[in-house]
Design an enzyme around this catalytic site. Sequence first.
Site, PDB file in Angstrom:
ATOM      1  N   TRP A   1       0.836  -1.214   0.000  1.00  0.00           N
ATOM      2  CA  TRP A   1       0.000   0.000   0.000  1.00  0.00           C
ATOM      3  C   TRP A   1       0.863   1.253   0.000  1.00  0.00           C
ATOM      4  O   TRP A   1       0.515   2.256  -0.619  1.00  0.00           O
ATOM      5  CB  TRP A   1      -0.916  -0.008   1.224  1.00  0.00           C
ATOM      6  CG  TRP A   1      -1.808   1.195   1.328  1.00  0.00           C
ATOM      7  CD1 TRP A   1      -3.051   1.361   0.786  1.00  0.00           C
ATOM      8  CD2 TRP A   1      -1.532   2.424   2.018  1.00  0.00           C
ATOM      9  NE1 TRP A   1      -3.565   2.599   1.097  1.00  0.00           N
ATOM     10  CE2 TRP A   1      -2.642   3.271   1.860  1.00  0.00           C
ATOM     11  CE3 TRP A   1      -0.447   2.883   2.770  1.00  0.00           C
ATOM     12  CZ2 TRP A   1      -2.707   4.549   2.417  1.00  0.00           C
ATOM     13  CZ3 TRP A   1      -0.509   4.163   3.318  1.00  0.00           C
ATOM     14  CH2 TRP A   1      -1.623   4.977   3.141  1.00  0.00           C
ATOM     15  N   HIS A   2       1.995   1.190   0.683  1.00  0.00           N
ATOM     16  CA  HIS A   2       2.849   2.372   0.795  1.00  0.00           C
ATOM     17  C   HIS A   2       3.590   2.689  -0.493  1.00  0.00           C
ATOM     18  O   HIS A   2       4.014   3.840  -0.681  1.00  0.00           O
ATOM     19  CB  HIS A   2       3.847   2.192   1.942  1.00  0.00           C
ATOM     20  CG  HIS A   2       3.246   2.423   3.298  1.00  0.00           C
ATOM     21  ND1 HIS A   2       2.581   1.431   3.988  1.00  0.00           N
ATOM     22  CD2 HIS A   2       3.205   3.522   4.076  1.00  0.00           C
ATOM     23  CE1 HIS A   2       2.160   1.917   5.146  1.00  0.00           C
ATOM     24  NE2 HIS A   2       2.517   3.181   5.224  1.00  0.00           N
ATOM     25  N   GLY A   3       3.778   1.733  -1.354  1.00  0.00           N
ATOM     26  CA  GLY A   3       4.461   2.042  -2.594  1.00  0.00           C
ATOM     27  C   GLY A   3       4.703   0.817  -3.451  1.00  0.00           C
ATOM     28  O   GLY A   3       4.789  -0.299  -2.956  1.00  0.00           O
TER      29      GLY A   3
END
Length: 469
Positions: free
Chosen positions: A323-325
């Site tokens: 989700w963060h990258g």
Amino acid sequence: MIFSSLLFLFSFLPFILIGNYVWRNIKWQNTLLFIASLYFYAWGEREKVFVMLASILLNFFIGKWIENKEGRSKVVALIVGIVVNLGVLVYFKYSQFIVENINQLLSVLSIPIIDGIKYERLPLGISFYTFQSISYLVDVYRKEVKAQRNFLNLGLYVALFPQLVAGPIVRYNEIAEQLLQRTQNLIKFNEGIRRFVIGLGKKMLIANPMAYIADEIYMLPVNDISTPMAWLAVLAYSLQIYYDFSGYSDMAIGLGKMFGFDIAENFNFPYISKSIREFWTRWHISLSIWFRDYLYIPLGGSRGSTLLTMRNLIIVFFITGLWHGASWSFVIWGLFHGIFMLIERAGFDKILKRMPAIIQHMYMLLIVVFGWVLFRIENWTDALQIQKTMLGMNLVESQYEISYFMNSYYWLTLFAALVLCIPMHKLLQRLQFYPWTKYWESALIILVFIFSVVEMVSNTYSPFIYFRF
């Protein structure tokens, strides 16, 4: 447009606040805030605002579709809604990552690579407003709320500018009633100003100087970073990401209060935690709760066997990292935390609780700080190299000394950042019997605002870290 800019502080925000308090009718206020939020987003994103508008429109109709169906048809409607939302997110955020990894695999197998893919720039905040849209559909499916019949109200929920770009992730069932009726008074407005200025100070006076230290060191070749420099860099980055992200959350919560909205807390002094499990109840709280309620529990949570619980946790932390990258370094970071969660759940937490509090804190800090190296360095092999240097496994003789990156200003800021990581407000509450305490607090807030504005004038553009997620 960002909160920590002169344009926002002295032009956009005053204009919207005046309009909001001139038009006391809730429908007019919602209309104004929706239009203002679209303008705020379009200022930097331009045509990408239509992606968000299309998302709102689709979820508006899918929400009513879910509400009007029962049984299998209702499940199908929900699945369609989730697939559509995730499909848009995957296209903009992960398509390049997926194609690059497929091409690497194909090259190993001597198969022609995929070509002709046009990569799109990632729209700001898409991870946040996608998760908010999914929470809306699931809440309607669970009959916790009714489907929104007013497009503008649903649009305001998704696009509300205080939390649009970097959270907190607001669940629809938390704010549905506030879209129709909310408390707006001077006490709440003053609290909103106080909270906004605190967040602004975190960003301008602490996060940005810490970013300078970390960036200067991490720009060097990995083989030129000595052990003391590696520790200084990761310490600075650990403080930067906390004050940067919690500062944005404070500003979002403060802005919400100015307009009558109560947005849930997103941070609760995470660096005082005594375990990784506790850390995730204090760090990015809205994301942790979202994954718990919309992924971990639906997967079965901890209700099944130990093996199934382990599976569920690994899935959650794998997706947390992703989700963060769109990078394997983020995935490894997520799994890194997930492994320690499994270790603690396997019984280490009981052993940990019998240890002195300082040992518990040091354990948590070491794990989190080592994890931030994986989070900060995009090339995970370089990240592992720096971690080895931190452990003294790489003896590097750098041409730089610590004094090259640090002067008295940065040392003082570093000290203040470390002190303010702990809940100093509890100590201040004990001093409330002094009648002048509240005046000192007001004076401090004014000084923080003044120094923050001075920093805005003298420094260049510095976006928030979580803007890229």
